[in-house]
Each structure stands twice: as structure tokens, then as C-alpha cells.
Design an enzyme around this catalytic site. Structure first.
Site, PDB file in Angstrom:
ATOM      1  N   ALA A 243     -71.834  38.791  55.911  1.00 25.86           N
ATOM      2  CA  ALA A 243     -72.408  37.436  55.971  1.00 25.86           C
ATOM      3  C   ALA A 243     -73.641  37.425  56.853  1.00 25.86           C
ATOM      4  CB  ALA A 243     -71.367  36.439  56.485  1.00 25.86           C
TER       5      ALA A 243
ATOM      6  N   CYS B  67     -85.363  51.696  60.124  1.00 28.85           N
ATOM      7  CA  CYS B  67     -86.017  50.406  60.335  1.00 28.85           C
ATOM      8  C   CYS B  67     -86.798  50.496  61.637  1.00 28.85           C
ATOM      9  CB  CYS B  67     -84.972  49.296  60.391  1.00 28.85           C
ATOM     10  SG  CYS B  67     -85.684  47.637  60.466  1.00 28.85           S
TER      11      CYS B  67
ATOM     12  N   GLY C 224     -86.734  42.009  54.218  1.00 30.88           N
ATOM     13  CA  GLY C 224     -86.083  40.766  53.826  1.00 30.88           C
ATOM     14  C   GLY C 224     -86.394  40.340  52.408  1.00 30.88           C
TER      15      GLY C 224
ATOM     16  N   CYS D 135     -93.531  42.061  55.179  1.00 32.05           N
ATOM     17  CA  CYS D 135     -92.930  42.068  56.511  1.00 32.05           C
ATOM     18  C   CYS D 135     -93.818  41.322  57.488  1.00 32.05           C
ATOM     19  CB  CYS D 135     -92.735  43.506  56.989  1.00 32.05           C
ATOM     20  SG  CYS D 135     -91.889  43.646  58.583  1.00 32.05           S
TER      21      CYS D 135
END
Length: 423
Positions: free
Chosen positions: A9, A159, A320, A353
Site C-alpha cells: 500500500a 534508486c 513514479g 523525475c
């Protein structure tokens, strides 16, 4: 009625649950399982680690917001996945059956791969809100005892943006306090060069970020293989292009923030035929596992080959916008299957980004993410810093509202003046 279980989540799992509910309606059941009872906006963790944000500002309880949308929520940890029997075993003993499973867990943080690393040992992290709060406690101590700061990323990290962000955010915070001159700083990264970002660079990311590091008096070591961390000291082998050690560094520091290697979470990694050797879920172009076709996956936990072989292993980031696109692909493909249609929706391999740099920022667009590219755009400006602050508030508001809108496409692309990314 089909039962779709979303495992995780975070910034992928919550939008996935909302989008599934919006697409499937009340004819099918959606359940979200997450180890924590709260949602956290992970991109804000570097701000937490210097006290610019707190837990309350970037988290909220999951259950009431999902329940408003008639989505079930279970706060527990999955310890076993029976992929042939379509059943999950939870740590608390509960058994959950599913028709479709969507895995969006994020990574397991593999601190054990470097001796002495981890928040419970000798390095800090900004990967979770708990880690960021721990880093802030250590940072407050360092503010009273000036010394060398080390920030960077370990081998197999995938990342790199948060390492750059945190270095520049710390620099900005120390300048605001008028004590920057007391803190030498070194960026230690497994990237083959500054601005590689796990992407083979984007536009002039190398030149721009090298220039910014010089302007902010931040030294760097690339091709850095961190081998061990002791209290107050980090050991780094610097490699050449052929992977040979050219220099060994022993850097004394009373504050070390190193992003760890990523692996797949144990329960997922243990399923035969589901993952690659590092535990990342293997998916096809539909984001469906080739072996277990009712299991879909998106985000950091999926297997994407590295852009190129590097002297120190580096992974490929999933930004994202990419994750949002993966989620949409999964939702439409599950809907097609449930309605007797052949699934055919694929995700974008483009990346955008926004990276904060304390009082300015950098933004990039890579179309597609893996070079050679049709578009490689990299820009810097105070507008990026302001845009990331605004997007944080926007995303949190939309998650509480339960929106199924494409947030990155609607907000960030519009802010950049781009209507739509096309591979």
C-alpha cells in the site's frame, strides 16, 4: 465475483487499489494487504531526515480511506504465497484466497550485503519513514559535533536520486544554519560516473550534476564498492572501468547515509517460477508473470535488466510515472480478463523525475527510459523544488480522496508543459 488482492500500500499499491475499484465496481472484491497500518509518501523522506517534515505530514492511516471506497484492508505481513493454490498465509495465521494477486511491495532493503550497514548498525537510510526519523536523530547530534559527512549508494542500489537529493538538502540545511563550512562532504556512489542514475545518464545529467557538486563543495567517489562500515568509518574500493581496484578508501565520518542494495521481499522471492535470482518478480509486457498468469506486479519489485553492465553492479530505477503506468496496465488487463477479453494494455517505458536539491532542483524526462532515446531532457531550477513540494501535497490529498486519476500525467507533465509521454 472475483477477489483481487493488492500486496503493498505504497505510492503504487494505493493508486492500484483505487483504480481497480473504479474499473471493476462493486461486482468484484478488492483487498489490500500491507505490513504497516499507515501510508507513507516515500519521496519526502529526505526532508524528514533533516527535520523539514515530520511523520504526521507525510503519513496517514490506510484503513479509513480504503473502507470509504469499499476496499478491504488487512494490516499484516504475508509470509507465504501458494501460487498454485491461489492462497496467502499471513504472519498472524490468517489465510487469504485470491483470484488475482497484484504484487506492489517495493523492495527488501538488503543491508546484510555490506558488513556493518543499516540503521541498527553504522549507516543511516531514507528508504522508510522509520529510517528517516532515525537519520534525523543522528543528524541532530552531528549538528553539535561538526565532522565529515558521507552520503551515497551501495552496490546493487537501483534508486540513486534520493542520495543526490539528500546530499544537496543537507548542504542547503547547513547553509541556512550558517555552519556549512564546518562539514566536509563526500558522495560515495556505485554509479560509473556522476549522473548515471542507473539510466546510463539522461541528457547532460553528468555535466550538470558534477557542476552542482563542485559548486556546493561536495567531493565524490564513483565506481565505489562499499565493502564494510564500522562505527565512524566506511571502507570503499574504487574500481576502474575493467572492475579492478585502483584505490582503497577509509573515510572517517560521524554521519553516513548510504542507500542499500534492493532485493525482493522474502515471501515473494520464495515462490518458484515467480522471480529472478535477486527476488524481483518477472513480468511480461502486460505486467503478468509468465508462469503464474493470475499474478501481476508493478513498481520497484519487478525485474528490469540493468541499462548496461557497470564495474560495480547498479540497478535500473522505476520512477513514479512508470509505476503509475504499470498500475494502469494491470488494472485494464485484469478487467479485460474478467470480462472475457484478451488483455492487451502495456505500460510506458518513459521516465520523468523531480529531484529536490534543497533550494533548487533538477527534473528529467527520458523517452524511452533505456537509451538510445527519442527524448533526453534534463533541466535545473528553483521551479523544480517548488513543484516537488506542491506535488507532495497534491498526491497526499488525492490518496485521501481515493482518486483513480493518473496523477503524474495530470500534474507533473502539465507542469512541464508536456501533454503526454509517448515511447
Amino acid at each position: 465475483m472475483a477477489h483481487v488482492v493488492v500486496l503493498g500500500a505504497g505510492t503504487g499499491g494505493m493508486p492500484c487499489a483505487y483504480e481497480l475499484k473504479n474499473e471493476l465496481g462493486s461486482n468484484h472484491q478488492i483487498t489490500v494487504i500491507n505490513s504497516n497500518e499507515y501510508f507513507q509518501f516515500t519521496p519526502s523522506n529526505p526532508w524528514v531526515a533533516v527535520g523539514w517534515r515530520d511523520r504526521k505530514s507525510i503519513t496517514f492511516p490506510i484503513k479509513p480511506y480504503l473502507e470509504r471506497k469499499d476496499i478491504n484492508f488487512i494490516c499484516d505481513t504475508v509470509i507465504r504465497i501458494d501460487a498454485t493454490g491461489n492462497q496467502l498465509t499471513l504472519q498472524g495465521g490468517q489465510q487469504v484466497s485470491y483470484d488475482y494477486l497484484v504484487i506492489i511491495t517495493g523492495p527488501r532493503l538488503a543491508f546484510e550485503e555490506v558488513e556493518g550497514s543499516g540503521p541498527d548498525k553504522n549507516t543511516q537510510s531514507v528508504c522508510t519513514i522509520d529510517h528517516a526519523e532515525s537519520a534525523y536523530e543522528q543528524y541532530k547530534k552531528v549538528l553539535k559535533e561538526p565532522g565529515h559527512l558521507v552520503i551515497g549508494a551501495m552496490p546493487f542500489a537501483s534508486c540513486f536520486g534520493p542520495a543526490y537529493e539528500f546530499a544537496f538538502i543537507v548542504d542547503a540545511d547547513l547553509r541556512k544554519r550558517k555552519i556549512r563550512d564546518k562539514y566536509p562532504m563526500t558522495l560515495v556512489t556505485s554509479e560509473p560516473y556522476i549522473g548515471h542514475l542507473g539510466l546510463g545518464g539522461v541528457g547532460d545529467s553528468r555535466g550538470m550534476l558534477e557542476s552542482e557538486l563542485r559548486n556546493h563543495h561536495i567531493n565524490w567517489i564513483t565506481n565505489a564498492k562499499t565493502t564494510k562500515v564500522e562505527e565512524g568509518k566506511i571502507y570503499v574500493d574504487e574500481l576502474d572501468a575493467s572492475g579492478e581496484v585502483v584505490k582503497q578508501h577509509e573515510i572517517a565520518s560521524n554521519f553516513i547515509m548510504m542507500l542499500p542494495a534492493f532485493k525482493g521481499v522474502d515471501a515473494v522471492a520464495n515462490v518458484e517460477g515467480l522471480c529472478n535470482p535477486r527476488g524481483f518478480v518477472m513480468v511480461d509486457e502486460l505486467h503478468r508473470n509468465p508462469t503464474h498468469k493470475n499474478i501481476y506486479s508493478a513498481g520497484v519489485c519487478i525485474a528490469i535488466p540493468p541499462v548496461e553492465a557497470t564495474p560495480v553492479p547498479t540497478g535500473t530505477p522505476k520512477t513514479g510515472y512508470m509505476i503509475e503506468s504499470m498500475v494502469t496496465s494491470i488494472v485494464h488487463n485484469i478487467s479485460d480478463e474478467l470480462n472475457g477479453r484478451e488483455p492487451n494494455t502495456t505500460a510506458t517505458w518513459s521516465a520523468i523525475c523531480l529531484a529536490d536539491m534543497g533550494d533548487t532542483g533538477a527534473a528529467f524526462v527520458a523517452i524511452p527510459q533505456i537509451p538510445p532515446r527519442n527524448v533526453a531532457w534534463f533541466k535545473k531550477g528553483k521551479w523544480v523544488h517548488m513543484a516537488k513540494i506542491a506535488f507532495e501535497k497534491y498526491f497526499m490529498r488525492k490518496m485521501k480522496k481515493g482518486t483513480s486519476e493518473p496523477l503524474y500525467e495530470k500534474y507533473i507533465l502539465k507542469m512541464m508543459g508536456i501533454q503526454k509521454l509517448k515511447d
